[in-house]
Design a protein around this motif. Structure first.
Motif, PDB file in Angstrom:
ATOM      1  N   LYS A   1      -4.474   1.191   0.987  1.00 40.90           N
ATOM      2  CA  LYS A   1      -4.170   2.248   0.012  1.00 40.90           C
ATOM      3  C   LYS A   1      -5.404   3.120  -0.245  1.00 40.90           C
TER       4      LYS A   1
ATOM      5  N   ALA B   1       0.817  -1.215   0.000  1.00 42.29           N
ATOM      6  CA  ALA B   1       0.000   0.000   0.000  1.00 42.29           C
ATOM      7  C   ALA B   1       0.850   1.264   0.000  1.00 42.29           C
TER       8      ALA B   1
ATOM      9  N   CYS C   1      -0.220   4.513   7.061  1.00 35.61           N
ATOM     10  CA  CYS C   1       0.212   4.370   5.680  1.00 35.61           C
ATOM     11  C   CYS C   1       0.587   5.759   5.183  1.00 35.61           C
TER      12      CYS C   1
END
Length: 119
Positions: free
Chosen positions: A96, A21, A37
Motif C-alpha cells: 500500500k 493493500a 496494486c
C-alpha cells in the motif's frame, strides 16, 4: 542467469497475503511476475523472491533495505525477506505504501492512423 523459476503457488500466496493493500494482482512478465496494486506495478517476483519497487515510502517502511537487481541489467529493487510474506498485515502495508508513492499508470494510446490514400 535464472536460478529457479517462480512457482505459480508462490505468486498466488503473495497476492493473497497482500490483498489488504487494495486491488492486488500478478501478471506474468518475461517468464516471471509483476505484482500490481490498483493498477500500479509495485513489485516483481523473480526466482522465488519478492522485490519491491524502490520508493521513499517503501524505504521508510522497511527501515534497513537491501537493494538487488531482480534480473540481469535491471535497476535495483528492495529485497523483501521471505519470512515477511507470511505477515499479511505487514506485506499489505508495504504494498500500500509503495503504491501510494508511485504515479498513476499512464494509458496507452492507440496508434494514430495515417489518412494517406493508396494510389
Amino acid at each position: 542467469m535464472r536460478i529457479v523459476a517462480t512457482k505459480q503457488t508462490t505468486v498466488d500466496d503473495i497476492v493473497e497475503q497482500a490483498k489488504g493493500a487494495g486491488q492486488v494482482a500478478a501478471k506474468k512478465m518475461f517468464g516471471e511476475y509483476g505484482l500490481y496494486c490498483d493498477g500500479k506495478l509495485v513489485a516483481l517476483v523473480c526466482d522465488e523472491t519478492l522485490f519491491a519497487k524502490p520508493t521513499e515510502a517503501g524505504r521508510t517502511y522497511l527501515g534497513s533495505v537491501t537493494e538487488v537487481s531482480p534480473y540481469p541489467s535491471a535497476k535495483p529493487y528492495f529485497l523483501v525477506a521471505g519470512e515477511r510474506w507470511d505477515d499479511a498485515d505487514w506485506l499489505a502495508e508495504l504494498i500500500k505504501a509503495s503504491a501510494a508513492a508511485l504515479p498513476a499508470p499512464t494509458r496507452k494510446r492507440s496508434s494514430e492512423r495515417s489518412n494517406k490514400s493508396i494510389s
